[in-house]
Motif scaffolding. Structure first.
Motif, PDB file in Angstrom:
ATOM      1  N   MET A   1      15.720  42.576 -33.122  1.00  0.00           N
ATOM      2  CA  MET A   1      15.051  42.411 -31.810  1.00  0.00           C
ATOM      3  C   MET A   1      14.750  40.939 -31.539  1.00  0.00           C
ATOM      4  O   MET A   1      14.382  40.208 -32.444  1.00  0.00           O
ATOM      5  N   SER A   2      14.894  40.574 -30.300  1.00  0.00           N
ATOM      6  CA  SER A   2      14.581  39.191 -29.949  1.00  0.00           C
ATOM      7  C   SER A   2      13.113  38.922 -30.240  1.00  0.00           C
ATOM      8  O   SER A   2      12.242  39.667 -29.829  1.00  0.00           O
ATOM      9  N   ASN A   3      12.909  37.890 -30.923  1.00  0.00           N
ATOM     10  CA  ASN A   3      11.600  37.445 -31.323  1.00  0.00           C
ATOM     11  C   ASN A   3      10.769  37.072 -30.083  1.00  0.00           C
ATOM     12  O   ASN A   3      11.235  36.337 -29.214  1.00  0.00           O
ATOM     13  N   GLN A   4       9.558  37.603 -29.993  1.00  0.00           N
ATOM     14  CA  GLN A   4       8.712  37.336 -28.818  1.00  0.00           C
ATOM     15  C   GLN A   4       8.391  35.844 -28.660  1.00  0.00           C
ATOM     16  O   GLN A   4       8.323  35.330 -27.548  1.00  0.00           O
ATOM     17  N   LEU A   5       8.191  35.171 -29.791  1.00  0.00           N
ATOM     18  CA  LEU A   5       7.879  33.730 -29.708  1.00  0.00           C
ATOM     19  C   LEU A   5       9.052  32.933 -29.149  1.00  0.00           C
ATOM     20  O   LEU A   5       8.879  31.965 -28.414  1.00  0.00           O
ATOM     21  N   GLN A   6      10.251  33.362 -29.522  1.00  0.00           N
ATOM     22  CA  GLN A   6      11.489  32.736 -29.045  1.00  0.00           C
ATOM     23  C   GLN A   6      11.597  32.910 -27.518  1.00  0.00           C
ATOM     24  O   GLN A   6      11.907  31.963 -26.796  1.00  0.00           O
ATOM     25  N   LEU A   7      11.291  34.118 -27.033  1.00  0.00           N
ATOM     26  CA  LEU A   7      11.346  34.380 -25.588  1.00  0.00           C
ATOM     27  C   LEU A   7      10.273  33.579 -24.859  1.00  0.00           C
ATOM     28  O   LEU A   7      10.502  33.055 -23.771  1.00  0.00           O
ATOM     29  N   GLU A   8       9.096  33.480 -25.489  1.00  0.00           N
ATOM     30  CA  GLU A   8       7.996  32.734 -24.875  1.00  0.00           C
ATOM     31  C   GLU A   8       8.385  31.253 -24.742  1.00  0.00           C
ATOM     32  O   GLU A   8       8.155  30.632 -23.693  1.00  0.00           O
ATOM     33  N   ALA A   9       8.978  30.721 -25.769  1.00  0.00           N
ATOM     34  CA  ALA A   9       9.421  29.318 -25.739  1.00  0.00           C
ATOM     35  C   ALA A   9      10.478  29.119 -24.656  1.00  0.00           C
ATOM     36  O   ALA A   9      10.468  28.107 -23.944  1.00  0.00           O
ATOM     37  N   LEU A  10      11.372  30.094 -24.519  1.00  0.00           N
ATOM     38  CA  LEU A  10      12.415  29.990 -23.499  1.00  0.00           C
ATOM     39  C   LEU A  10      11.806  30.026 -22.095  1.00  0.00           C
ATOM     40  O   LEU A  10      12.179  29.231 -21.228  1.00  0.00           O
ATOM     41  N   ILE A  11      10.868  30.928 -21.865  1.00  0.00           N
ATOM     42  CA  ILE A  11      10.220  31.025 -20.542  1.00  0.00           C
ATOM     43  C   ILE A  11       9.529  29.702 -20.193  1.00  0.00           C
ATOM     44  O   ILE A  11       9.662  29.194 -19.077  1.00  0.00           O
ATOM     45  N   LEU A  12       8.840  29.118 -21.165  1.00  0.00           N
ATOM     46  CA  LEU A  12       8.149  27.842 -20.910  1.00  0.00           C
ATOM     47  C   LEU A  12       9.144  26.708 -20.647  1.00  0.00           C
ATOM     48  O   LEU A  12       8.934  25.879 -19.764  1.00  0.00           O
ATOM     49  N   ALA A  13      10.228  26.695 -21.394  1.00  0.00           N
ATOM     50  CA  ALA A  13      11.247  25.650 -21.196  1.00  0.00           C
ATOM     51  C   ALA A  13      11.877  25.798 -19.815  1.00  0.00           C
ATOM     52  O   ALA A  13      12.118  24.803 -19.120  1.00  0.00           O
ATOM     53  N   MET A  14      12.118  27.035 -19.391  1.00  0.00           N
ATOM     54  CA  MET A  14      12.723  27.272 -18.073  1.00  0.00           C
ATOM     55  C   MET A  14      11.735  26.914 -16.957  1.00  0.00           C
ATOM     56  O   MET A  14      12.130  26.410 -15.903  1.00  0.00           O
ATOM     57  N   TYR A  15      10.465  27.154 -17.208  1.00  0.00           N
ATOM     58  CA  TYR A  15       9.437  26.779 -16.217  1.00  0.00           C
ATOM     59  C   TYR A  15       9.387  25.250 -16.078  1.00  0.00           C
ATOM     60  O   TYR A  15       9.311  24.700 -14.984  1.00  0.00           O
ATOM     61  N   ASP A  16       9.488  24.582 -17.207  1.00  0.00           N
ATOM     62  CA  ASP A  16       9.450  23.122 -17.246  1.00  0.00           C
ATOM     63  C   ASP A  16      10.615  22.500 -16.461  1.00  0.00           C
ATOM     64  O   ASP A  16      10.478  21.407 -15.890  1.00  0.00           O
ATOM     65  N   LYS A  17      11.753  23.173 -16.432  1.00  0.00           N
ATOM     66  CA  LYS A  17      12.949  22.642 -15.759  1.00  0.00           C
ATOM     67  C   LYS A  17      13.162  23.274 -14.375  1.00  0.00           C
ATOM     68  O   LYS A  17      14.264  23.176 -13.803  1.00  0.00           O
ATOM     69  N   ASP A  18      12.136  23.941 -13.849  1.00  0.00           N
ATOM     70  CA  ASP A  18      12.230  24.568 -12.512  1.00  0.00           C
ATOM     71  C   ASP A  18      13.289  25.662 -12.392  1.00  0.00           C
ATOM     72  O   ASP A  18      13.713  26.003 -11.292  1.00  0.00           O
ATOM     73  N   ILE A  19      13.717  26.189 -13.540  1.00  0.00           N
ATOM     74  CA  ILE A  19      14.631  27.346 -13.493  1.00  0.00           C
ATOM     75  C   ILE A  19      13.787  28.575 -13.129  1.00  0.00           C
ATOM     76  O   ILE A  19      14.228  29.488 -12.450  1.00  0.00           O
ATOM     77  N   ILE A  20      12.530  28.567 -13.592  1.00  0.00           N
ATOM     78  CA  ILE A  20      11.520  29.545 -13.181  1.00  0.00           C
ATOM     79  C   ILE A  20      10.445  28.766 -12.420  1.00  0.00           C
ATOM     80  O   ILE A  20       9.982  27.727 -12.902  1.00  0.00           O
ATOM     81  N   LYS A  21      10.101  29.260 -11.222  1.00  0.00           N
ATOM     82  CA  LYS A  21       9.030  28.608 -10.461  1.00  0.00           C
ATOM     83  C   LYS A  21       7.978  29.636 -10.064  1.00  0.00           C
ATOM     84  O   LYS A  21       8.298  30.820  -9.894  1.00  0.00           O
ATOM     85  N   PHE A  22       6.747  29.167  -9.889  1.00  0.00           N
ATOM     86  CA  PHE A  22       5.692  30.030  -9.367  1.00  0.00           C
ATOM     87  C   PHE A  22       5.338  29.538  -7.974  1.00  0.00           C
ATOM     88  O   PHE A  22       5.176  28.336  -7.751  1.00  0.00           O
ATOM     89  N   GLY A  23       5.229  30.473  -7.013  1.00  0.00           N
ATOM     90  CA  GLY A  23       4.913  30.106  -5.630  1.00  0.00           C
ATOM     91  C   GLY A  23       5.175  31.325  -4.774  1.00  0.00           C
ATOM     92  O   GLY A  23       5.427  32.397  -5.320  1.00  0.00           O
ATOM     93  N   LEU A  24       5.175  31.156  -3.490  1.00  0.00           N
ATOM     94  CA  LEU A  24       5.464  32.319  -2.640  1.00  0.00           C
ATOM     95  C   LEU A  24       6.877  32.188  -2.096  1.00  0.00           C
ATOM     96  O   LEU A  24       7.190  31.253  -1.356  1.00  0.00           O
ATOM     97  N   PHE A  25       7.734  33.106  -2.495  1.00  0.00           N
ATOM     98  CA  PHE A  25       9.145  33.060  -2.106  1.00  0.00           C
ATOM     99  C   PHE A  25       9.538  34.333  -1.361  1.00  0.00           C
ATOM    100  O   PHE A  25       8.992  35.397  -1.634  1.00  0.00           O
ATOM    101  N   THR A  26      10.466  34.209  -0.436  1.00  0.00           N
ATOM    102  CA  THR A  26      10.990  35.400   0.234  1.00  0.00           C
ATOM    103  C   THR A  26      12.379  35.683  -0.312  1.00  0.00           C
ATOM    104  O   THR A  26      13.265  34.833  -0.289  1.00  0.00           O
ATOM    105  N   LEU A  27      12.554  36.883  -0.849  1.00  0.00           N
ATOM    106  CA  LEU A  27      13.840  37.261  -1.433  1.00  0.00           C
ATOM    107  C   LEU A  27      14.846  37.601  -0.335  1.00  0.00           C
ATOM    108  O   LEU A  27      14.471  37.805   0.813  1.00  0.00           O
ATOM    109  N   LYS A  28      16.124  37.678  -0.749  1.00  0.00           N
ATOM    110  CA  LYS A  28      17.193  38.059   0.195  1.00  0.00           C
ATOM    111  C   LYS A  28      16.858  39.359   0.935  1.00  0.00           C
ATOM    112  O   LYS A  28      17.161  39.523   2.111  1.00  0.00           O
ATOM    113  N   SER A  29      16.223  40.277   0.216  1.00  0.00           N
ATOM    114  CA  SER A  29      15.871  41.590   0.787  1.00  0.00           C
ATOM    115  C   SER A  29      14.763  41.492   1.829  1.00  0.00           C
ATOM    116  O   SER A  29      14.455  42.459   2.512  1.00  0.00           O
ATOM    117  N   GLY A  30      14.130  40.312   1.926  1.00  0.00           N
ATOM    118  CA  GLY A  30      13.004  40.159   2.846  1.00  0.00           C
ATOM    119  C   GLY A  30      11.663  40.361   2.150  1.00  0.00           C
ATOM    120  O   GLY A  30      10.601  39.988   2.662  1.00  0.00           O
TER     121      GLY A  30
END
Lengths: 202, 202
Positions: free
Chosen positions: A1-30
């Motif tokens: 199983m994928s190690n939870q710490l490994q996934l946590e590190a990946l999520i933080l790295a992606m957040y750091d590079k704007d691959i994941i962003k937090f804000g208010l977004f409108t999806l294609k579906s509306g």
């Protein structure tokens, strides 16, 4: 199983590079969402790219998924699948995105036998629409698809829609998990977390 | 430098899997050729796929090519570049094939700065047309292209055409080399070799 710490590190790295962003977004579906995920720039960050490919590859092996061929849905997941196929010596198929524009070329490239099973790789699933389109193309060629492995499940209708096509969805990361990691590491506060979770559960 | 024995083994393996064929073929240009090379099924043979990626990767390192980013021209070379980028930790760019059909999506994906240098990867070059099209797209984005590495050079006008765009062509294998290996290993006889060589030199 994928190690939870490994996934946590990946999520933080992606957040750091704007691959994941937090804000208010409108999806294609509306629909509105507080979490933006766009894996298309993953190719620009070798360490993140490697983590993504390795997490998918480890999951496939640890869960002993049974399949003959690997197909990554273009374009992001095609790059991931190419790296996993290289690393783990797996025969691949390739499905073009633009069949209609290239009438003389085959929609599906690579060798297969009737009855072969193909594992699909996807970057992000929402409703599963493009995954099911690929699944149907494979079925029309006599190839079975029983499992799809994706990096991020946006927790919309993909799981149910794929299940209706007899395909199991395996996701490494959910939006809920992303929000939990961002809160845990102080990237968002409790109020932001609650607001964002509410939208997911709608 | 890529080891000659390694290239010879690859040529024979590709001949065995019909990735390379000997016969009389008519090219898109209308010209005749005795050597058919179609690398699209390389993804189906993990050992061949790995050899191709490793030979390209070794060449890039051994020749100390200087670049910031790697771009594989879709689709075959995109899979090769994805594996090389994974293996050697190189940031990549991705150029879609079907920009016109997807107006809202960017033609070029990935992060870059003005003045960055991008190394192009191609599977087979003949006139270099599609390579130069990619090179021009990169230049329009402010990215330099000084080198292109391909697996097979069909020894037509690609080298001269790329040179005219200030881009060096580096090829791992030529048609002449393929014919020499096929003759050496008894896959074709001397008469077939001479006939095929004559067409290349035209």
């Amino acid at each position: 199983m994928s190690n939870q710490l490994q996934l946590e590190a990946l999520i933080l790295a992606m957040y750091d590079k704007d691959i994941i962003k937090f804000g208010l977004f409108t999806l294609k579906s509306g629909k509105e969402s507080y979490v933006y995920v766009d894996l298309r720039t993953t190719i620009s960050f070798p360490s993140i790219y490697k983590q993504v490919c390795d997490i998918l590859s480890d999951y496939i092996k640890d869960n002993q998924l049974k399949f003959d061929l690997l197909l990554g849905i273009p374009y992001s997941a095609l790059t991931f699948a190419s790296s996993i196929g290289y690393k783990d010596n797996i025969p691949m198929l390739l499905k073009r995105k633009e069949a209609k524009a290239y009438g003389t070329k085959k929609l599906l490239e690579g060798e297969y036998k009737q009855g072969d099973t193909c594992l699909l790789i996807e970057d992000v699933v929402t409703t599963g629409g493009s995954s099911i389109e690929s699944l149907q193309v494979l079925q029309e060629h006599g190839i079975k698809v029983t499992d799809l492995v994706c990096l991020v499940d946006r927790q919309s209708t993909a799981k149910a829609n794929l299940q209706a096509s007899n395909c199991n969805l395996h996701s490494m990361i959910t939006l809920t998990q992303i929000l939990e990691v961002l809160r845990k590491h102080g990237k968002i506060n409790d109020a932001q977390y609650e607001q964002a979770i509410k939208v997911i559960e709608q």
